[in-house]
Scaffold this active site. Structure first.
Site, PDB file in Angstrom:
ATOM      1  N   CYS A  86     155.979  83.841  39.293  1.00 52.83           N
ATOM      2  CA  CYS A  86     156.946  84.847  39.742  1.00 52.83           C
ATOM      3  C   CYS A  86     156.283  86.203  39.921  1.00 52.83           C
ATOM      4  CB  CYS A  86     158.120  84.950  38.777  1.00 52.83           C
ATOM      5  SG  CYS A  86     157.651  85.545  37.153  1.00 52.83           S
ATOM      6  N   CYS A 116     161.207  83.668  31.444  1.00 48.28           N
ATOM      7  CA  CYS A 116     161.096  85.114  31.217  1.00 48.28           C
ATOM      8  C   CYS A 116     161.007  85.405  29.722  1.00 48.28           C
ATOM      9  CB  CYS A 116     162.295  85.840  31.822  1.00 48.28           C
ATOM     10  SG  CYS A 116     162.790  85.211  33.441  1.00 48.28           S
ATOM     11  N   CYS A 154     161.569  90.897  36.408  1.00 47.79           N
ATOM     12  CA  CYS A 154     162.981  90.664  36.667  1.00 47.79           C
ATOM     13  C   CYS A 154     163.841  91.209  35.525  1.00 47.79           C
ATOM     14  CB  CYS A 154     163.233  89.169  36.838  1.00 47.79           C
ATOM     15  SG  CYS A 154     163.158  88.286  35.278  1.00 47.79           S
ATOM     16  N   ASP A 174     155.612  88.379  37.604  1.00 50.80           N
ATOM     17  CA  ASP A 174     156.071  89.393  36.657  1.00 50.80           C
ATOM     18  C   ASP A 174     155.020  89.634  35.570  1.00 50.80           C
ATOM     19  OD1 ASP A 174     158.270  89.429  38.169  1.00 50.80           O
ATOM     20  OD2 ASP A 174     159.634  88.552  36.710  1.00 50.80           O
TER      21      ASP A 174
HETATM   22 FE1  FES Z   1     159.498  85.825  36.119  1.00 49.44          FE
HETATM   23 FE2  FES Z   1     161.714  86.615  35.065  1.00 49.44          FE
HETATM   24  S1  FES Z   1     161.473  85.781  37.029  1.00 49.44           S
HETATM   25  S2  FES Z   1     159.748  86.770  34.236  1.00 49.44           S
END
Ligand code: FES
Length: 138
Positions: free
Chosen positions: A34, A103, A59, A36
């Site tokens: 993702c 996450c 996110c 992040d």
């Molecule tokens: Fe990757 Fe939340 S979508 S940490």
């Protein structure tokens, strides 16, 4: 509602955002899928986490879980912080949708990564204590 009140609260009003200068442990972990990234700063005095701050480029659930993780470990011993699981973070937030569980894994790993750095700075090999921290798969 997809998200609990607690998730929305910690997302809109995250606790402990920022950096700690001269932190005793700094950890960063990212999820390649993702994209992040979470960075965690810990102040540790006599084995007690006296302060924890984070910066998350990610996110809403990543922000809410890092906020909750800092709240859960602050004031605790390093040993207790090592036992923090992503499941405990999710439970403290009254749940997360299944697609957002990764996450919370990021939050657990960011804490572990900061604790690894803490041990390394003390001249202690962190791997037998903290374990290997892998990039989450999903
Ligand atoms: Fe990757 Fe939340 S979508 S940490």
């Amino acid at each position: 509602m997809l998200y609990s009140d607690k998730v929305i609260d910690h997302f809109t009003n995250p606790r402990n955002v920022g950096e700690i200068e001269n932190a005793d442990g700094v950890g960063e972990i990212g999820n390649a899928k993702c994209g992040d990234i979470m960075r965690m700063y810990l102040k540790i005095d006599d084995g007690i986490i006296t302060d924890a701050k984070f910066k998350t480029f990610g996110c809403g659930a990543a922000i809410a879980t890092s906020s909750m993780a800092t709240e859960l470990i602050k004031g605790n011993s390093v040993e207790d912080a090592l036992k923090l699981t992503n499941k405990a973070v999710v439970e403290a937030l009254d749940g997360l949708p299944p697609v957002k569980i990764h996450c919370s894994v990021l939050a657990e790993d960011a804490v572990k990564s900061a604790l690894s750095d803490y041990y390394t700075k003390q001249g202690i090999d962190p791997v037998p204590i903290v374990g290997e921290i892998k990039e989450p798969e999903e």
